[in-house]
Scaffold this motif. Structure first.
Motif, PDB file in Angstrom:
ATOM      1  N   THR A 224       1.012  -1.243   0.067  1.00  0.00           N
ATOM      2  CA  THR A 224       0.303  -0.106   0.205  1.00  0.00           C
ATOM      3  C   THR A 224       0.919   1.308   0.140  1.00  0.00           C
ATOM      4  O   THR A 224       2.026   1.129  -0.302  1.00  0.00           O
ATOM      5  CB  THR A 224      -0.808  -0.066   1.163  1.00  0.00           C
ATOM      6  OG1 THR A 224      -1.883   1.124   1.056  1.00  0.00           O
ATOM      7  CG2 THR A 224      -0.238  -0.121   2.450  1.00  0.00           C
ATOM      8  N   CYS A 225       0.463   2.325   0.286  1.00  0.00           N
ATOM      9  CA  CYS A 225       1.173   3.601   0.493  1.00  0.00           C
ATOM     10  C   CYS A 225       0.816   4.356   1.664  1.00  0.00           C
ATOM     11  O   CYS A 225      -0.183   3.866   2.437  1.00  0.00           O
ATOM     12  CB  CYS A 225       0.923   4.555  -0.702  1.00  0.00           C
ATOM     13  SG  CYS A 225      -0.934   5.037  -1.063  1.00  0.00           S
ATOM     14  N   LEU A 226       1.488   5.377   2.083  1.00  0.00           N
ATOM     15  CA  LEU A 226       1.347   5.969   3.500  1.00  0.00           C
ATOM     16  C   LEU A 226      -0.036   6.595   3.738  1.00  0.00           C
ATOM     17  O   LEU A 226      -0.768   6.510   4.457  1.00  0.00           O
ATOM     18  CB  LEU A 226       2.306   7.231   3.603  1.00  0.00           C
ATOM     19  CG  LEU A 226       3.768   6.727   4.446  1.00  0.00           C
ATOM     20  CD1 LEU A 226       4.561   8.044   4.287  1.00  0.00           C
ATOM     21  CD2 LEU A 226       3.528   6.080   5.669  1.00  0.00           C
ATOM     22  N   GLY A 227      -0.473   7.210   2.431  1.00  0.00           N
ATOM     23  CA  GLY A 227      -1.906   7.830   2.371  1.00  0.00           C
ATOM     24  C   GLY A 227      -3.085   6.793   2.334  1.00  0.00           C
ATOM     25  O   GLY A 227      -3.978   7.449   2.895  1.00  0.00           O
ATOM     26  N   GLU A 228      -2.830   5.516   2.206  1.00  0.00           N
ATOM     27  CA  GLU A 228      -3.710   4.600   2.327  1.00  0.00           C
ATOM     28  C   GLU A 228      -3.335   3.676   3.463  1.00  0.00           C
ATOM     29  O   GLU A 228      -4.389   2.578   3.703  1.00  0.00           O
ATOM     30  CB  GLU A 228      -3.908   3.740   1.032  1.00  0.00           C
ATOM     31  CG  GLU A 228      -4.215   4.624  -0.208  1.00  0.00           C
ATOM     32  CD  GLU A 228      -5.553   5.057   0.048  1.00  0.00           C
ATOM     33  OE1 GLU A 228      -6.751   4.371   0.329  1.00  0.00           O
ATOM     34  OE2 GLU A 228      -6.215   6.266  -0.360  1.00  0.00           O
ATOM     35  N   LEU A 229      -2.666   3.850   4.288  1.00  0.00           N
ATOM     36  CA  LEU A 229      -2.184   2.877   5.319  1.00  0.00           C
ATOM     37  C   LEU A 229      -3.328   2.236   6.302  1.00  0.00           C
ATOM     38  O   LEU A 229      -3.381   1.382   6.401  1.00  0.00           O
ATOM     39  CB  LEU A 229      -1.019   3.658   6.063  1.00  0.00           C
ATOM     40  CG  LEU A 229      -0.653   2.509   7.335  1.00  0.00           C
ATOM     41  CD1 LEU A 229       0.113   1.087   6.637  1.00  0.00           C
ATOM     42  CD2 LEU A 229       0.696   3.237   7.842  1.00  0.00           C
ATOM     43  N   VAL A 230      -4.173   3.308   6.999  1.00  0.00           N
ATOM     44  CA  VAL A 230      -5.111   3.012   7.805  1.00  0.00           C
ATOM     45  C   VAL A 230      -6.181   2.229   7.036  1.00  0.00           C
ATOM     46  O   VAL A 230      -6.590   1.413   7.525  1.00  0.00           O
ATOM     47  CB  VAL A 230      -5.653   4.071   8.655  1.00  0.00           C
ATOM     48  CG1 VAL A 230      -6.553   3.763   9.538  1.00  0.00           C
ATOM     49  CG2 VAL A 230      -4.274   4.763   9.532  1.00  0.00           C
ATOM     50  N   ALA A 231      -6.586   2.710   6.051  1.00  0.00           N
ATOM     51  CA  ALA A 231      -7.633   2.180   5.370  1.00  0.00           C
ATOM     52  C   ALA A 231      -7.436   0.797   4.822  1.00  0.00           C
ATOM     53  O   ALA A 231      -8.180  -0.004   4.767  1.00  0.00           O
ATOM     54  CB  ALA A 231      -8.149   2.782   4.162  1.00  0.00           C
ATOM     55  N   THR A 232      -6.034   0.626   4.440  1.00  0.00           N
ATOM     56  CA  THR A 232      -5.672  -0.831   4.038  1.00  0.00           C
ATOM     57  C   THR A 232      -5.711  -1.741   5.023  1.00  0.00           C
ATOM     58  O   THR A 232      -6.040  -2.704   4.918  1.00  0.00           O
ATOM     59  CB  THR A 232      -4.323  -0.841   3.280  1.00  0.00           C
ATOM     60  OG1 THR A 232      -4.284   0.231   2.325  1.00  0.00           O
ATOM     61  CG2 THR A 232      -3.875  -2.097   3.047  1.00  0.00           C
ATOM     62  N   ILE A 233      -5.277  -1.326   6.296  1.00  0.00           N
ATOM     63  CA  ILE A 233      -5.099  -2.068   7.400  1.00  0.00           C
ATOM     64  C   ILE A 233      -6.866  -2.546   7.846  1.00  0.00           C
ATOM     65  O   ILE A 233      -7.073  -4.051   8.163  1.00  0.00           O
ATOM     66  CB  ILE A 233      -4.674  -1.461   8.674  1.00  0.00           C
ATOM     67  CG1 ILE A 233      -3.188  -1.633   8.360  1.00  0.00           C
ATOM     68  CG2 ILE A 233      -4.695  -2.386   9.803  1.00  0.00           C
ATOM     69  CD1 ILE A 233      -2.423  -0.763   9.524  1.00  0.00           C
ATOM     70  N   ALA A 234      -7.619  -1.681   7.810  1.00  0.00           N
ATOM     71  CA  ALA A 234      -9.102  -2.041   8.006  1.00  0.00           C
ATOM     72  C   ALA A 234      -9.612  -2.780   7.033  1.00  0.00           C
ATOM     73  O   ALA A 234     -10.305  -3.805   7.286  1.00  0.00           O
ATOM     74  CB  ALA A 234      -9.794  -0.820   8.178  1.00  0.00           C
ATOM     75  N   ARG A 235      -9.319  -2.488   5.802  1.00  0.00           N
ATOM     76  CA  ARG A 235      -9.935  -3.451   4.649  1.00  0.00           C
ATOM     77  C   ARG A 235      -9.675  -4.794   4.757  1.00  0.00           C
ATOM     78  O   ARG A 235     -10.332  -5.565   4.437  1.00  0.00           O
ATOM     79  CB  ARG A 235      -9.606  -2.649   3.349  1.00  0.00           C
ATOM     80  CG  ARG A 235     -10.439  -3.335   2.162  1.00  0.00           C
ATOM     81  CD  ARG A 235      -9.910  -2.797   0.771  1.00  0.00           C
ATOM     82  NE  ARG A 235      -8.586  -2.620   0.572  1.00  0.00           N
ATOM     83  CZ  ARG A 235      -7.785  -1.813   0.435  1.00  0.00           C
ATOM     84  NH1 ARG A 235      -8.049  -0.622   0.652  1.00  0.00           N
ATOM     85  NH2 ARG A 235      -6.310  -2.115   0.052  1.00  0.00           N
ATOM     86  N   GLU A 236      -8.167  -5.008   4.876  1.00  0.00           N
ATOM     87  CA  GLU A 236      -7.609  -6.267   4.670  1.00  0.00           C
ATOM     88  C   GLU A 236      -7.766  -7.188   6.106  1.00  0.00           C
ATOM     89  O   GLU A 236      -7.386  -8.092   6.042  1.00  0.00           O
ATOM     90  CB  GLU A 236      -6.294  -6.137   4.481  1.00  0.00           C
ATOM     91  CG  GLU A 236      -5.987  -5.584   3.042  1.00  0.00           C
ATOM     92  CD  GLU A 236      -6.426  -6.288   1.861  1.00  0.00           C
ATOM     93  OE1 GLU A 236      -6.600  -7.666   2.040  1.00  0.00           O
ATOM     94  OE2 GLU A 236      -6.525  -5.999   0.852  1.00  0.00           O
ATOM     95  N   GLY A 237      -8.125  -6.440   6.932  1.00  0.00           N
ATOM     96  CA  GLY A 237      -8.496  -7.093   8.539  1.00  0.00           C
ATOM     97  C   GLY A 237      -7.111  -7.570   8.993  1.00  0.00           C
ATOM     98  O   GLY A 237      -7.196  -8.579   9.529  1.00  0.00           O
ATOM     99  N   LEU A 238      -5.991  -6.749   8.797  1.00  0.00           N
ATOM    100  CA  LEU A 238      -5.038  -7.451   9.459  1.00  0.00           C
ATOM    101  C   LEU A 238      -4.612  -7.234  10.831  1.00  0.00           C
ATOM    102  O   LEU A 238      -5.193  -6.174  11.565  1.00  0.00           O
ATOM    103  CB  LEU A 238      -3.650  -6.378   8.715  1.00  0.00           C
ATOM    104  CG  LEU A 238      -3.475  -6.393   7.326  1.00  0.00           C
ATOM    105  CD1 LEU A 238      -2.562  -5.336   6.749  1.00  0.00           C
ATOM    106  CD2 LEU A 238      -2.933  -7.782   7.103  1.00  0.00           C
TER     107      LEU A 238
END
Length: 281
Positions: A224-238
């Protein structure tokens, strides 16, 4: 069929009343050092953390007593002080103790603190380094931590704040080009990491790799990238343990990713590699 490792690896066998503080590596038992394996086979007692894999524990003698002292955020089987007391007590009883820690005991493993306690009580101990989570996750994730064209330095950073305090780091030193920053235990503070690195100069497009349960059959790598970091973690359920790697080296993940690097863990389960969509390696 198993092959027992000789304890004659240029050092004396583990003595009664001695403690070995041992790095268990990032999870894959194939990444355990020969010296660590030798000491595991000699131990009367194992004192182990949450991130030590079951496969590594299985290499110890079945007669060895096992003591779980794992720690997760706000959830400790034993406090650090209780763990220290346990090591002192077992050594005082004349046990041969192996203190197993995920990764390397001297890299965010509190091995130094435990060594100080053992010295204060006159207890003999030795330290065996292990492959760090950063090294294992990067290699199995398909990218280097340093590269002549992309990163001339690397920093290992704790992303965990003590209690409810603020995550205080030298953000200006971390937010520089041609540098790799690896955040341990940083998932809960991903928002702060993203905001601070951008506030100190890194663009929102700066690449980030998230590696969950690295080097194990359950490994997931998400780019991912810095700007999408939080959204990526939530979306992927990490979930923890997930390592956050920030740097240009992450762009090499697709180029350098190779099935051969995954053979050891593919044999035990499928690794899902997510880069926009789910792909089976």
């Amino acid at each position: 069929m198993t092959h027992r490792i000789s304890c004659e690896l240029a050092e004396a066998p583990l003595a009664p009343g001695e403690v070995a503080i041992v790095g268990a590596g990032p999870g894959d038992p194939g990444l355990l050092t020969l010296r660590a394996l030798s000491l595991l086979e000699q131990a009367d007692c194992l004192v182990f953390d949450r991130l030590v894999s079951r496969e590594v524990l299985a290499l110890a003698s079945p007669k060895a007593r096992r003591f779980y002292v794992g720690k997760a955020s706000r959830c400790h089987a034993l406090t650090q002080e209780q763990t220290n007391a346990l090591l002192v007590r077992l050594a005082g009883e004349g046990r041969r103790v192996v203190r197993l820690k995920g990764g390397d005991p001297y890299i965010f493993g509190r091995g130094g603190e435990e060594g100080e306690v053992l010295i204060a009580h006159g207890i003999r101990f030795r330290v065996v380094p292990g492959i760090t989570s950063a090294q294992g996750c990067a290699a199995y994730g398909g990218f280097p931590l340093t590269h002549r064209d992309h990163a001339q330095s690397v920093t290992f950073v704790t992303g965990h704040r003590k209690g409810d305090g603020e995550l205080i780091l030298d953000w200006s030193a971390l937010a520089v080009p041609h540098h790799t920053a690896v955040f341990y235990m940083g998932l809960a503070n991903a928002g702060t990491i993203s905001r601070q690195l951008q506030a100190h100069g890194l663009p929102a497009s700066h690449p980030v790799a998230l590696v969950e349960r690295g080097t194990t059959p359950e490994q997931r790598r998400v780019i991912t990238c810095l700007g999408e970091l939080v959204a990526t973690i939530a979306r992927e359920g990490l979930t923890p343990p997930t390592l956050i790697v920030v740097g240009e080296v992450v762009r090499l993940a697709d180029t350098l990713a190779q099935p051969a690097a995954q053979v050891a863990i593919l044999a035990e389960g499928e690794i899902r590699d997510r880069v926009g969509e789910r792909v089976a390696l």
